[in-house]
Design an enzyme around this catalytic site. Structure first.
Site, PDB file in Angstrom:
ATOM      1  N   HIS A   1      -2.503 -29.693  -2.804  1.00 31.77           N
ATOM      2  CA  HIS A   1      -2.224 -30.316  -1.510  1.00 31.77           C
ATOM      3  C   HIS A   1      -0.725 -30.355  -1.236  1.00 31.77           C
ATOM      4  CE1 HIS A   1      -6.348 -32.504  -1.683  1.00 31.77           C
ATOM      5  NE2 HIS A   1      -6.441 -31.363  -1.036  1.00 31.77           N
TER       6      HIS A   1
ATOM      7  N   LYS B   1     -21.586 -30.711  -7.369  1.00 32.83           N
ATOM      8  CA  LYS B   1     -21.018 -31.558  -6.314  1.00 32.83           C
ATOM      9  C   LYS B   1     -22.012 -32.646  -5.912  1.00 32.83           C
ATOM     10  CE  LYS B   1     -18.343 -32.195  -2.264  1.00 32.83           C
ATOM     11  NZ  LYS B   1     -17.419 -31.736  -1.265  1.00 32.83           N
TER      12      LYS B   1
ATOM     13  N   GLU C   1     -16.065 -42.121  -2.677  1.00 28.59           N
ATOM     14  CA  GLU C   1     -14.902 -41.821  -3.501  1.00 28.59           C
ATOM     15  C   GLU C   1     -14.114 -43.066  -3.874  1.00 28.59           C
ATOM     16  OE1 GLU C   1     -12.838 -38.171  -2.589  1.00 28.59           O
ATOM     17  OE2 GLU C   1     -11.054 -38.848  -3.647  1.00 28.59           O
TER      18      GLU C   1
ATOM     19  N   ARG D   1     -22.014 -42.509  19.030  1.00 27.32           N
ATOM     20  CA  ARG D   1     -22.002 -43.255  17.757  1.00 27.32           C
ATOM     21  C   ARG D   1     -22.782 -42.591  16.635  1.00 27.32           C
ATOM     22  NH1 ARG D   1     -22.669 -47.396  21.401  1.00 27.32           N
ATOM     23  NH2 ARG D   1     -20.684 -48.400  21.890  1.00 27.32           N
TER      24      ARG D   1
ATOM     25  N   HIS E   1      -6.350 -22.380   0.869  1.00 27.79           N
ATOM     26  CA  HIS E   1      -6.602 -23.573   0.062  1.00 27.79           C
ATOM     27  C   HIS E   1      -6.933 -23.222  -1.400  1.00 27.79           C
ATOM     28  CE1 HIS E   1      -7.858 -27.559  -1.054  1.00 27.79           C
ATOM     29  NE2 HIS E   1      -9.061 -27.113  -1.372  1.00 27.79           N
TER      30      HIS E   1
ATOM     31  N   LYS F   1     -17.939 -35.532   4.055  1.00 25.72           N
ATOM     32  CA  LYS F   1     -16.585 -35.770   4.594  1.00 25.72           C
ATOM     33  C   LYS F   1     -16.392 -34.908   5.833  1.00 25.72           C
ATOM     34  CE  LYS F   1     -13.983 -37.032   0.456  1.00 25.72           C
ATOM     35  NZ  LYS F   1     -12.814 -36.656  -0.367  1.00 25.72           N
TER      36      LYS F   1
ATOM     37  N   ARG G   1     -15.804 -39.661  -8.073  1.00 29.79           N
ATOM     38  CA  ARG G   1     -15.753 -38.506  -7.181  1.00 29.79           C
ATOM     39  C   ARG G   1     -14.383 -37.835  -7.206  1.00 29.79           C
ATOM     40  NH1 ARG G   1     -18.273 -38.010  -0.987  1.00 29.79           N
ATOM     41  NH2 ARG G   1     -17.411 -35.963  -0.560  1.00 29.79           N
TER      42      ARG G   1
ATOM     43  N   HIS H   1      -6.041 -30.301  -7.457  1.00 27.29           N
ATOM     44  CA  HIS H   1      -5.749 -30.560  -6.046  1.00 27.29           C
ATOM     45  C   HIS H   1      -4.495 -31.371  -5.794  1.00 27.29           C
ATOM     46  CE1 HIS H   1      -9.585 -28.712  -5.366  1.00 27.29           C
ATOM     47  NE2 HIS H   1      -9.535 -28.916  -4.061  1.00 27.29           N
TER      48      HIS H   1
ATOM     49  N   GLU I   1     -12.671 -22.699  -6.201  1.00 31.11           N
ATOM     50  CA  GLU I   1     -13.395 -23.977  -6.274  1.00 31.11           C
ATOM     51  C   GLU I   1     -14.546 -23.878  -7.278  1.00 31.11           C
ATOM     52  OE1 GLU I   1     -12.452 -26.766  -4.866  1.00 31.11           O
ATOM     53  OE2 GLU I   1     -11.260 -26.218  -3.111  1.00 31.11           O
TER      54      GLU I   1
ATOM     55  N   ASN J   1     -11.140 -33.425  -7.561  1.00 33.63           N
ATOM     56  CA  ASN J   1      -9.781 -33.054  -7.180  1.00 33.63           C
ATOM     57  C   ASN J   1      -9.007 -32.380  -8.298  1.00 33.63           C
ATOM     58  OD1 ASN J   1      -9.852 -33.894  -4.507  1.00 33.63           O
ATOM     59  ND2 ASN J   1      -9.566 -36.021  -5.120  1.00 33.63           N
TER      60      ASN J   1
HETATM   61  N1  LIG Z   1     -15.331 -31.783   4.053  1.00 30.38           N
HETATM   62  C1  LIG Z   1     -15.019 -31.446   2.835  1.00 30.38           C
HETATM   63  O1  LIG Z   1     -15.481 -32.031   1.860  1.00 30.38           O
HETATM   64  C2  LIG Z   1     -14.086 -30.296   2.626  1.00 30.38           C
HETATM   65  C3  LIG Z   1     -13.933 -29.744   1.342  1.00 30.38           C
HETATM   66  C4  LIG Z   1     -13.101 -28.635   1.191  1.00 30.38           C
HETATM   67  C5  LIG Z   1     -12.434 -28.104   2.289  1.00 30.38           C
HETATM   68  N2  LIG Z   1     -12.600 -28.671   3.517  1.00 30.38           N
HETATM   69  C6  LIG Z   1     -11.917 -28.114   4.695  1.00 30.38           C
HETATM   70  O2  LIG Z   1     -12.411 -26.798   4.914  1.00 30.38           O
HETATM   71  C7  LIG Z   1     -11.413 -26.058   5.610  1.00 30.38           C
HETATM   72  C8  LIG Z   1     -11.304 -24.691   5.016  1.00 30.38           C
HETATM   73  O3  LIG Z   1     -12.561 -24.061   5.090  1.00 30.38           O
HETATM   74  P1  LIG Z   1     -12.721 -22.483   4.924  1.00 30.38           P
HETATM   75  O4  LIG Z   1     -11.967 -22.027   3.759  1.00 30.38           O
HETATM   76  O5  LIG Z   1     -14.173 -22.209   5.006  1.00 30.38           O
HETATM   77  O6  LIG Z   1     -11.901 -21.918   6.172  1.00 30.38           O
HETATM   78  P2  LIG Z   1     -12.319 -21.482   7.659  1.00 30.38           P
HETATM   79  O7  LIG Z   1     -13.374 -22.334   8.210  1.00 30.38           O
HETATM   80  O8  LIG Z   1     -11.050 -21.381   8.410  1.00 30.38           O
HETATM   81  O9  LIG Z   1     -12.898 -20.017   7.437  1.00 30.38           O
HETATM   82  C9  LIG Z   1     -12.058 -18.996   6.962  1.00 30.38           C
HETATM   83  C10 LIG Z   1     -12.072 -17.770   7.873  1.00 30.38           C
HETATM   84  O10 LIG Z   1     -13.284 -17.040   7.671  1.00 30.38           O
HETATM   85  C11 LIG Z   1     -13.933 -16.792   8.913  1.00 30.38           C
HETATM   86  N3  LIG Z   1     -15.361 -16.709   8.599  1.00 30.38           N
HETATM   87  C12 LIG Z   1     -16.195 -17.717   8.295  1.00 30.38           C
HETATM   88  N4  LIG Z   1     -17.365 -17.251   7.870  1.00 30.38           N
HETATM   89  C13 LIG Z   1     -17.305 -15.906   7.949  1.00 30.38           C
HETATM   90  C14 LIG Z   1     -18.202 -14.860   7.627  1.00 30.38           C
HETATM   91  N5  LIG Z   1     -19.383 -15.101   7.083  1.00 30.38           N
HETATM   92  N6  LIG Z   1     -17.814 -13.587   7.856  1.00 30.38           N
HETATM   93  C15 LIG Z   1     -16.563 -13.315   8.334  1.00 30.38           C
HETATM   94  N7  LIG Z   1     -15.664 -14.256   8.627  1.00 30.38           N
HETATM   95  C16 LIG Z   1     -16.032 -15.541   8.422  1.00 30.38           C
HETATM   96  C17 LIG Z   1     -13.498 -17.929   9.784  1.00 30.38           C
HETATM   97  O11 LIG Z   1     -13.616 -17.597  11.144  1.00 30.38           O
HETATM   98  C18 LIG Z   1     -12.044 -18.105   9.350  1.00 30.38           C
HETATM   99  O12 LIG Z   1     -11.240 -17.153  10.003  1.00 30.38           O
HETATM  100  C19 LIG Z   1     -10.136 -26.869   5.525  1.00 30.38           C
HETATM  101  O13 LIG Z   1      -9.877 -27.435   6.778  1.00 30.38           O
HETATM  102  C20 LIG Z   1     -10.453 -27.951   4.513  1.00 30.38           C
HETATM  103  O14 LIG Z   1      -9.769 -29.139   4.772  1.00 30.38           O
HETATM  104  C21 LIG Z   1     -13.409 -29.747   3.694  1.00 30.38           C
HETATM  105 ZN   LIG Z   2     -10.607 -27.956  -2.512  1.00 26.52          ZN
END
Ligand SMILES: NC(=O)c1ccc[n+]([C@@H]2O[C@H](COP(=O)([O-])OP(=O)(O)OC[C@H]3O[C@@H](n4cnc5c(N)ncnc54)[C@H](O)[C@@H]3O)[C@@H](O)[C@H]2O)c1
Ligand SMILES: [Zn+2]
Length: 361
Positions: A252, A227, A237, A121, A265, A143, A241, A248, A185, A245
């Site tokens: 999306h 942020k 949100e 939990r 993304h 999130k 908030r 976005h 971003e 987007n």
């Molecule tokens: N929670 C939120 O508020 C929020 C906001 C935006 C995006 N997201 C989510 O985040 C995800 C995308 O995140 P991302 O773009 O970081 O992608 P990711 O986590 O897939 O990382 C991208 C790639 O980089 C590699 N990597 C990470 N750090 C590295 C480093 N320092 N050196 C070399 N390689 C490295 C990873 O292994 C992966 O292959 C999506 O699922 C999206 O929905 C969440």
């Molecule tokens: Zn985004």
């Protein structure tokens, strides 16, 4: 090192930003109850480089820490990887005073964060983002969640971390395409809240593109401040908030319509921001010159400003309607009057189609 406070009402927390500061993470983790273990979750691309250091630092300080690995990539953000994490937590075994440390990009942050939100939990969570996207966005705001076959982020929870450690030195090993995706971003933050950030992005481009820690650190700090401010004002949100987007709505839809294969993304967000800016010129009084400058900035960072391959507009609109941010069939867009001055608008689908037409290859 910089500190940004995320002033959430119940449990404010710090985002630490600097170069070579992973030891801040193990320092914090080691300081929690010494007799309950830590789970460090990472993917293979960061496990050896960074997560191992965090685990070893915690262990050296006398608290048990175990590394749990997830395969890299968005396809790991699912229920079966979540279950594998629960299995891992149970075999360590974690207890109620344990901490989960997520080391990696947004995929690891969202997945490990959701595991932390739900196991026993709710366990303490520390985010150690290693992609630019995760440092400026995903690791802050609480999130967490996983994807279902039916769509992205359909299962999730709000679970704020206790601490975020953003070590910009880790970005040096990030593939350039991933760095650029995160920069989209940062550009978004400039448009929604800070024209000076847009100027900085234009003037320090070379250093930023080489992921020079001094250049990137300032961007991460400013993005986190924006942020943090927006999130604290509207944690769940229900209103403001949503300005996060900007770009976005179409991003999306484009990601969904291309089954997440064609655009990262941030690349989809870049195209979405071009569309939002063009709609802003028509509907919210943005000057065409500002819209042109935004496109120029995106282009200078090698981000796409139009679709690379044709997509059926009807499919895109359908995906946009299905997005959970759509209300009552109308398309909600964040539009800008000028950089720093944005609001939510209901936009007629015919206007969106007009702009889509312009952005087709
Ligand atoms: N929670 C939120 O508020 C929020 C906001 C935006 C995006 N997201 C989510 O985040 C995800 C995308 O995140 P991302 O773009 O970081 O992608 P990711 O986590 O897939 O990382 C991208 C790639 O980089 C590699 N990597 C990470 N750090 C590295 C480093 N320092 N050196 C070399 N390689 C490295 C990873 O292994 C992966 O292959 C999506 O699922 C999206 O929905 C969440
Ligand atoms: Zn985004």
């Amino acid at each position: 090192m910089h500190q940004v406070t995320v002033p959430i009402r119940d449990a404010p927390y710090q985002v630490l930003i600097g170069s070579g500061i992973l030891d801040q993470a193990h320092g914090f983790l080691a300081g929690r109850p010494a007799d309950s273990p830590v789970a460090v979750v990472a993917d293979a691309n960061v496990a050896e480089r960074y997560a191992g250091e965090v685990r070893d630092g915690v262990t050296a300080a006398g608290r048990k820490a175990c590394l749990l690995l997830v395969p890299p990539g968005e396809s790991s953000k699912n229920l079966s990887e979540l279950e594998r994490l629960y299995d891992g937590f149970a075999s360590i075994p974690l207890d109620r005073r344990s901490t989960v440390a997520a080391v990696g990009g947004g995929v690891i942050g969202d997945l490990a964060g959701f595991a932390a939100a739900t196991y026993l939990r709710g366990l303490d969570l520390v985010q150690i983002p290693t992609t630019l996207l995760a440092q400026v966005d995903a690791s802050i705001g609480g999130k967490t969640g996983v994807n279902l076959l039916q769509g992205k982020n359909l299962v999730g929870a709000f679970h704020q971390p206790r601490l975020v450690v953003a070590d910009v030195a880790t970005l040096r090993t990030l593939p350039p395409r991933e760095l650029r995706s995160g920069l989209a971003e940062v550009i978004k933050y400039g448009v929604i809240a800070d024209p000076a950030l847009l100027e900085q992005l234009a003037s320090e481009r070379d250093a930023i593109q080489r992921a020079q820690p001094e250049a990137v650190e300032g961007l991460v700090v400013r993005s986190c401040q924006i942020k943090a401010e927006v999130v604290a004002a509207d944690e769940r949100e229900t209103g403001r908030r949503a300005i996060l987007n900007f770009g976005h709505t179409l991003a999306h839809a484009l990601e969904a319509a291309t089954v997440y294969h064609e655009y990262l993304h941030g690349e989809a967000v870049a195209i979405g921001m071009v569309a939002a800016a063009r709609l802003s010129c028509r509907l919210s009084g943005m000057s065409p010159e500002v819209s042109r400058q935004l496109e120029e900035l995106l282009r200078s960072y090698d981000l796409p400003v139009a679709l690379r391959t044709p997509v059926d507009p009807a499919r895109l609109m359908e995906a946009a309607r299905r997005d959970k941010k759509a209300r009552g069939g109308a398309l909600t867009f964040v539009l800008a009057r000028s950089p720093g001055d944005v609001d939510l608008f209901q936009v007629d689908e015919s206007r969106v189609l007009e702009v889509l037409e312009e952005l087709m290859p």
